[in-house]
Design an enzyme around this catalytic site. Structure first.
Site, PDB file in Angstrom:
ATOM      1  N   GLY A  60     -86.899 -66.675  -6.694  1.00 33.85           N
ATOM      2  CA  GLY A  60     -88.318 -66.533  -6.966  1.00 33.85           C
ATOM      3  C   GLY A  60     -88.721 -65.856  -8.258  1.00 33.85           C
ATOM      4  O   GLY A  60     -89.889 -65.939  -8.648  1.00 33.85           O
TER       5      GLY A  60
ATOM      6  N   GLU B  50     -80.928 -65.749  -4.476  1.00 33.16           N
ATOM      7  CA  GLU B  50     -80.778 -67.176  -4.802  1.00 33.16           C
ATOM      8  C   GLU B  50     -81.625 -67.594  -5.995  1.00 33.16           C
ATOM      9  O   GLU B  50     -82.542 -68.412  -5.856  1.00 33.16           O
ATOM     10  CB  GLU B  50     -81.222 -68.020  -3.600  1.00 33.16           C
ATOM     11  CG  GLU B  50     -80.229 -68.096  -2.501  1.00 33.16           C
ATOM     12  CD  GLU B  50     -80.801 -68.774  -1.264  1.00 33.16           C
ATOM     13  OE1 GLU B  50     -80.005 -69.084  -0.371  1.00 33.16           O
ATOM     14  OE2 GLU B  50     -82.018 -68.969  -1.172  1.00 33.16           O
TER      15      GLU B  50
ATOM     16  N   GLY C 296     -82.953 -69.579  -9.149  1.00 29.78           N
ATOM     17  CA  GLY C 296     -82.806 -70.910  -9.723  1.00 29.78           C
ATOM     18  C   GLY C 296     -83.399 -70.917 -11.124  1.00 29.78           C
ATOM     19  O   GLY C 296     -82.701 -70.892 -12.134  1.00 29.78           O
TER      20      GLY C 296
ATOM     21  N   ARG D  48     -93.814 -81.215 -14.183  1.00 30.27           N
ATOM     22  CA  ARG D  48     -94.402 -79.924 -13.811  1.00 30.27           C
ATOM     23  C   ARG D  48     -95.863 -79.781 -14.266  1.00 30.27           C
ATOM     24  O   ARG D  48     -96.688 -79.290 -13.495  1.00 30.27           O
ATOM     25  CB  ARG D  48     -93.550 -78.757 -14.325  1.00 30.27           C
ATOM     26  CG  ARG D  48     -92.122 -78.756 -13.726  1.00 30.27           C
ATOM     27  CD  ARG D  48     -91.397 -77.442 -13.927  1.00 30.27           C
ATOM     28  NE  ARG D  48     -91.971 -76.390 -13.128  1.00 30.27           N
ATOM     29  CZ  ARG D  48     -92.745 -75.439 -13.584  1.00 30.27           C
ATOM     30  NH1 ARG D  48     -93.032 -75.383 -14.883  1.00 30.27           N
ATOM     31  NH2 ARG D  48     -93.253 -74.543 -12.786  1.00 30.27           N
TER      32      ARG D  48
ATOM     33  N   TYR E  36     -98.130 -79.074 -11.157  1.00 33.26           N
ATOM     34  CA  TYR E  36     -98.548 -77.671 -10.931  1.00 33.26           C
ATOM     35  C   TYR E  36     -99.458 -77.144 -12.030  1.00 33.26           C
ATOM     36  O   TYR E  36     -99.666 -75.936 -12.107  1.00 33.26           O
ATOM     37  CB  TYR E  36     -97.329 -76.738 -10.870  1.00 33.26           C
ATOM     38  CG  TYR E  36     -96.155 -77.226 -10.067  1.00 33.26           C
ATOM     39  CD1 TYR E  36     -96.233 -77.321  -8.676  1.00 33.26           C
ATOM     40  CD2 TYR E  36     -94.955 -77.567 -10.687  1.00 33.26           C
ATOM     41  CE1 TYR E  36     -95.136 -77.749  -7.933  1.00 33.26           C
ATOM     42  CE2 TYR E  36     -93.858 -77.989  -9.950  1.00 33.26           C
ATOM     43  CZ  TYR E  36     -93.959 -78.084  -8.578  1.00 33.26           C
ATOM     44  OH  TYR E  36     -92.881 -78.500  -7.860  1.00 33.26           O
TER      45      TYR E  36
ATOM     46  N   CYS F 259     -98.162 -94.780 -17.939  1.00 36.53           N
ATOM     47  CA  CYS F 259     -99.451 -95.431 -17.744  1.00 36.53           C
ATOM     48  C   CYS F 259    -100.289 -94.609 -16.786  1.00 36.53           C
ATOM     49  O   CYS F 259    -100.530 -95.014 -15.649  1.00 36.53           O
ATOM     50  CB  CYS F 259     -99.208 -96.839 -17.226  1.00 36.53           C
ATOM     51  SG  CYS F 259    -100.458 -97.932 -17.824  1.00 36.53           S
ATOM     52  N   GLU F 260    -100.691 -93.451 -17.217  1.00 38.61           N
ATOM     53  CA  GLU F 260    -101.448 -92.535 -16.365  1.00 38.61           C
ATOM     54  C   GLU F 260    -102.142 -91.506 -17.257  1.00 38.61           C
ATOM     55  O   GLU F 260    -101.485 -90.843 -18.065  1.00 38.61           O
ATOM     56  CB  GLU F 260    -100.455 -91.848 -15.407  1.00 38.61           C
ATOM     57  CG  GLU F 260    -101.099 -90.864 -14.505  1.00 38.61           C
ATOM     58  CD  GLU F 260    -100.562 -90.908 -13.074  1.00 38.61           C
ATOM     59  OE1 GLU F 260     -99.871 -91.873 -12.699  1.00 38.61           O
ATOM     60  OE2 GLU F 260    -100.852 -89.957 -12.355  1.00 38.61           O
TER      61      GLU F 260
ATOM     62  N   TYR G  22     -86.202 -77.416 -13.052  1.00 36.93           N
ATOM     63  CA  TYR G  22     -87.183 -78.289 -12.396  1.00 36.93           C
ATOM     64  C   TYR G  22     -87.764 -79.331 -13.352  1.00 36.93           C
ATOM     65  O   TYR G  22     -88.911 -79.733 -13.206  1.00 36.93           O
ATOM     66  CB  TYR G  22     -88.294 -77.462 -11.735  1.00 36.93           C
ATOM     67  CG  TYR G  22     -87.755 -76.444 -10.740  1.00 36.93           C
ATOM     68  CD1 TYR G  22     -87.110 -76.856  -9.585  1.00 36.93           C
ATOM     69  CD2 TYR G  22     -87.879 -75.072 -10.971  1.00 36.93           C
ATOM     70  CE1 TYR G  22     -86.598 -75.931  -8.685  1.00 36.93           C
ATOM     71  CE2 TYR G  22     -87.374 -74.138 -10.073  1.00 36.93           C
ATOM     72  CZ  TYR G  22     -86.740 -74.582  -8.928  1.00 36.93           C
ATOM     73  OH  TYR G  22     -86.233 -73.659  -8.036  1.00 36.93           O
TER      74      TYR G  22
HETATM   75  N1  LLP Z   1     -83.957 -70.332  -2.454  1.00 30.44           N
HETATM   76  C1  LLP Z   1     -84.735 -71.165  -1.744  1.00 30.44           C
HETATM   77  C2  LLP Z   1     -84.547 -71.260  -0.300  1.00 30.44           C
HETATM   78  C3  LLP Z   1     -85.711 -71.935  -2.395  1.00 30.44           C
HETATM   79  O1  LLP Z   1     -86.486 -72.747  -1.685  1.00 30.44           O
HETATM   80  C4  LLP Z   1     -85.851 -71.840  -3.807  1.00 30.44           C
HETATM   81  C5  LLP Z   1     -86.834 -72.643  -4.515  1.00 30.44           C
HETATM   82  C6  LLP Z   1     -85.000 -70.966  -4.495  1.00 30.44           C
HETATM   83  C7  LLP Z   1     -84.074 -70.217  -3.787  1.00 30.44           C
HETATM   84  C8  LLP Z   1     -85.047 -70.808  -5.984  1.00 30.44           C
HETATM   85  O2  LLP Z   1     -86.251 -70.305  -6.434  1.00 30.44           O
HETATM   86  P1  LLP Z   1     -86.452 -69.921  -7.989  1.00 30.44           P
HETATM   87  O3  LLP Z   1     -85.555 -68.753  -8.303  1.00 30.44           O
HETATM   88  O4  LLP Z   1     -86.087 -71.126  -8.783  1.00 30.44           O
HETATM   89  O5  LLP Z   1     -87.873 -69.590  -8.086  1.00 30.44           O
HETATM   90  N2  LLP Z   1     -90.418 -77.327  -8.277  1.00 30.44           N
HETATM   91  C9  LLP Z   1     -91.078 -76.048  -8.386  1.00 30.44           C
HETATM   92  C10 LLP Z   1     -90.260 -74.940  -7.816  1.00 30.44           C
HETATM   93  C11 LLP Z   1     -89.892 -75.161  -6.364  1.00 30.44           C
HETATM   94  C12 LLP Z   1     -88.992 -74.089  -5.831  1.00 30.44           C
HETATM   95  C13 LLP Z   1     -88.430 -74.496  -4.528  1.00 30.44           C
HETATM   96  N3  LLP Z   1     -87.563 -73.539  -3.957  1.00 30.44           N
HETATM   97  C14 LLP Z   1     -91.423 -75.789  -9.859  1.00 30.44           C
HETATM   98  O6  LLP Z   1     -91.134 -76.636 -10.686  1.00 30.44           O
HETATM   99  O7  LLP Z   1     -92.028 -74.785 -10.195  1.00 30.44           O
END
Ligand code: LLP
Length: 463
Positions: free
Chosen positions: A271, A313, A315, A353, A357, A384-385, A413
């Site tokens: 997160g 976790e 990402g 994105r 969002y 085309c949007e 992402y």
């Molecule tokens: N763990 C779980 C269970 C998750 O669902 C997620 C993200 C993460 C870890 C990693 O979160 P991060 O550190 O990346 O914030 N597509 C969206 C983001 C969706 C995140 C989904 N879950 C975007 O482009 O902003």
């Protein structure tokens, strides 16, 4: 050929105003970004416009140094601030590929997969199965079987998972390692599509159900509850929600112990937000880990618990700052006194994105990053949007068709959410380090997009 011309010492133009270029999280550009003697932008000592020429555009460029630095920032911060065992687990939904898996695995991290595709990529990419967790709110039997057969920990999201796993585990002598995911009931300020911790979420057990699930699993010889998991959302700049989460997880650990389980792991999810535009001000990786670790230590101390293994976790914060996307400028539409549209050769299919969002990005020209802006344009894609807008209100120097444009912080992402809308092939990806650029994802060809179409015989000669 990749240029090796000497580096000018001038600061990056968009770094003016006191941006700290030394921390991957405070940075807008990858760590190894600099400008060569001809004023051209380089990443990993590769001139970006030369990469565009060599590999074509749109092109995802990943800076290996940034990625490794972010991995070690998590690892070292956990060691520094948490006195118990710990593991940072890369949420591969942010960007799943063999090469990224291999780098992350070599840095000692684990990996979170949410589908058979991500799981296969992790296993093929060399991630040890005991460091992989399988997530998902609607896992198929096949996905669960793949995890169980490979000794991957399954994060149980709901009763359906338990039913399917119970069938799969029949005849096994070893119990299946599980983590239990629940919604912690914590609100945070981020886009509603990427918020998961509040109670009205499709993910995880409701906290009210936790006792019932844990009681059920205590009677299942096929299951071993290894840990508890909660994730509150993504692109979060506040630290308080994660501070609160530690106490919620510690309470769940007390409950699990009381019901006869002995979980070793507490997983706080991911997160941590990153900086997409100059005004974004996320905590650093070290600062975030410090808050999470200290809150966990305090929560365990208050409840007289031995320190669990702390898992997180991340990402986005691992891969987003490492990536940039290169585009070639094409057409222009000028509407006097209204708007100037500049179009590039990609758009919402390689970066969904902004349209999904309303996400903001920062961009500049690859060969003239410091040139004075002479106009403000709307940077659009080729789909085309009308909503296919990559950046609104982008100040740019005068551009010509053929100029290479760089969009920063696209490592998370983007590739993983890319589509083939309008049957546009997905871009290639290259990993850059020390003046060397290696292809890690081949560009799709238009004819390959027809590969999965089947034309029924009776329609063949129509017309
Ligand atoms: N763990 C779980 C269970 C998750 O669902 C997620 C993200 C993460 C870890 C990693 O979160 P991060 O550190 O990346 O914030 N597509 C969206 C983001 C969706 C995140 C989904 N879950 C975007 O482009 O902003």
């Amino acid at each position: 050929m990749v240029s090796t011309s000497p580096v000018a010492t001038s600061p990056l133009p968009w770094a003016a105003g006191g941006v700290d270029l030394s921390s991957p999280n405070r940075n807008l550009a990858p760590l190894s970004t600099d400008i060569d003697a001809e004023g051209r932008l380089r990443v990993g000592e590769c001139v970006l416009s030369e990469l565009a020429q060599r590999f074509g555009t749109p092109l995802y460029v990943i800076d290996e140094r940034s990625l490794r630095q972010a991995c070690s920032a998590y690892r070292e911060a956990l060691e520094r601030h948490y006195p118990g065992p710990s593991l940072a687990v890369y949420a591969s939904k942010a960007n799943s590929s063999l090469a990224i898996t291999a780098v992350v695995a070599s840095e000692g991290l684990g990996l979170d997969a949410v589908s058979a595709g991500e799981l296969l990529t992790a296993l093929e990419g060399g991630m040890p199965p005991e460091r992989i967790v399988l997530h998902g709110n609607n896992k198929s039997s096949e996905e669960l079987a793949l995890a169980v057969q490979n000794g991957v920990t399954v994060v149980v999201d709901n009763w359906h998972d338990i039913t399917l796993l119970q069938e799969l585990a029949q005849g096994r002598t070893e119990p299946v390692a599980l983590m239990l995911r629940f919604t912690p009931g914590i609100e945070c300020h981020t886009h509603e599509y990427i918020r998961t911790g509040h109670l009205d979420s499709k993910f995880g057990f409701d906290p009210d159900q936790l006792e019932q699930v844990l009681t059920h699993l205590a009677g299942c010889r096929w299951a071993r509850v290894q840990g508890l998991h909660a994730h509150i959302g993504s692109q979060i700049f506040e630290v308080e929600p994660h501070r609160d989460l530690a106490a919620v997880l510690a309470d769940a650990l007390v409950l699990a112990r009381r019901l006869g389980h002995d979980p070793s792991d507490l997983n706080v999810g991911g997160g941590l937000g990153i900086r997409y535009v100059a005004s974004d001000d996320p905590p650093s990786i070290d600062g975030w880990v410090q808050v999470v670790a200290e809150a966990m230590v305090a929560a365990c101390r208050e409840r007289n618990l031995e320190l669990p293994r702390l898992l997180c976790e991340p990402g986005r914060s691992l891969v987003a700052p490492a990536g940039v996307t290169l585009y070639t400028v094409g057409s222009r539409k000028q509407i006097p006194d209204l708007n100037t549209y500049v179009a590039v050769d990609g758009g919402m299919s390689d970066n969904p994105r902004p349209i999904t969002y309303q996400s903001e990005y920062t961009a500049c020209l690859a060969d003239r990053p410091g040139a004075e802006a002479t106009e403000t344009v709307t940077l659009v894609g080729k789909h085309c949007e009308s909503g296919d807008v990559l950046l609104k209100q982008l100040p740019l120097p005068a551009t010509e068709p053929g100029d290479v444009l760089v969009v920063l912080a696209t490592g998370a992402y983007n590739a993983s959410m890319a589509s083939n809308y309008n049957r546009i092939p997905k871009p290639a990806a290259v990993l850059v380090a020390d003046g060397c650029a290696e292809l890690v994802q081949r560009r799709e060809r238009p004819d390959e997009l027809l590969r999965y179409d089947v034309l029924p015989e009776r329609l063949r000669s129509v017309g």
